[in-house]
Design a protein around this motif. Structure first.
Motif, PDB file in Angstrom:
ATOM      1  N   CYS A 226       1.110   4.075  -3.061  1.00 29.12           N
ATOM      2  CA  CYS A 226       0.761   5.473  -2.804  1.00 29.12           C
ATOM      3  C   CYS A 226       1.832   6.434  -3.303  1.00 29.12           C
ATOM      4  O   CYS A 226       1.593   7.639  -3.370  1.00 29.12           O
TER       5      CYS A 226
ATOM      6  N   GLU B  95       0.827  -1.202   0.000  1.00 33.48           N
ATOM      7  CA  GLU B  95       0.000   0.000   0.000  1.00 33.48           C
ATOM      8  C   GLU B  95       0.864   1.256   0.000  1.00 33.48           C
ATOM      9  O   GLU B  95       0.584   2.223  -0.714  1.00 33.48           O
ATOM     10  N   LYS B  96       1.958   1.221   0.788  1.00 31.99           N
ATOM     11  CA  LYS B  96       2.846   2.380   0.828  1.00 31.99           C
ATOM     12  C   LYS B  96       3.504   2.615  -0.528  1.00 31.99           C
ATOM     13  O   LYS B  96       3.647   3.746  -0.982  1.00 31.99           O
TER      14      LYS B  96
END
Length: 248
Positions: free
Chosen positions: A20, A16-17
């Protein structure tokens, strides 16, 4: 025995990081991790993975759209500027700054079997760049002189390499040096001379607004630098080419 592998929640958090992050941030981190430089006139193609340029295009277009909005241009309703951000993004990455994002055009060298040792010049080659201070055009002509060494390259390759080098934000003095470095690497000439004459729109279009002012600079290396007669012969051949071009 206790496993040291991250559990699925940690893996998902890492993914997810990463997802992003902007692609420009990912590429920048890759460059910085390698300890490489990414100035305006540097080629960074070695640090860009397949598919990332398309993603970068979208990111740049978003930033350009924000710039236009900040300049109080109604990009939502002005039919002339509704797609300007996308056009500018494609232009920067694939055209005017392609020398930053794409690898050097393929250049094949050949052995100098005939032991050619007479100098020759190629030009004028049209060069197009952008002033790295204001990002406005630099347009001009380039002449390249060669005293062959053990390798030679085709004449058209000089134009392709010059276009690749100049298709980045530059100051003219550095552009000529970078072009000289690339040509020396490609064909290892005994002598090399380059002259560039260009108009700078940072002076022509803005600022002092001098429409006819141009800048001329040169670099000479190898035998051209150490033998004044060869250097003069190079400059004379360029003068003849320049004058002949005016008669067409």
């Amino acid at each position: 025995m206790t496993s040291t592998a991250p559990d699925e929640d940690v893996k998902d958090d890492i993914k997810e990081k990463i997802s992003c992050k902007l692609v420009s941030e990912i590429i920048r981190e890759r460059i910085e991790s390698a300890g490489a430089r990414f100035h305006a006139n540097d080629n960074i193609s070695n640090y860009i993975l397949p598919g990332e340029l398309k993603t970068l295009e979208k990111e740049v277009s978003t930033r350009v759209r924000d710039l236009l909005k900040t300049l109080l241009i109604d990009v939502d309703n002005d039919h002339n500027t509704q797609e300007t951000a996308e056009r500018v993004s494609r232009m920067y990455i694939n055209e005017v700054f392609k020398g930053r994002f794409y690898e050097q055009p393929k250049v094949t060298s050949f052995p100098n079997d005939k032991n050619l040792d007479e100098i020759y010049t190629v030009g004028p080659i049209t060069v197009r760049s952008a002033c790295s201070h204001h990002l406005v055009p630099i347009l001009g002509d380039c002449w390249i002189g060669i005293k062959p060494g053990e390798k030679v390259i085709g004449l058209s390759k000089f134009a392709r390499v010059a276009d690749w080098v100049f298709s980045r934000p530059h100051i003219q003095e550095e552009a000529v040096m970078i072009l000289a470095d690339e040509i020396e690497r490609l064909c290892e000439p005994k002598g090399l001379g380059i002259i560039v004459k260009a108009q700078h729109y940072c002076m022509k279009w803005r600022g002092v607004k001098e429409p006819d002012t141009s800048m001329i600079n040169s670099v000479v290396r190898g035998d051209f630098r150490h033998d004044s007669s060869l250097k003069q012969e190079f400059f004379e051949l360029v003068r003849q080419q320049s004058n002949a071009n005016k008669n067409y």
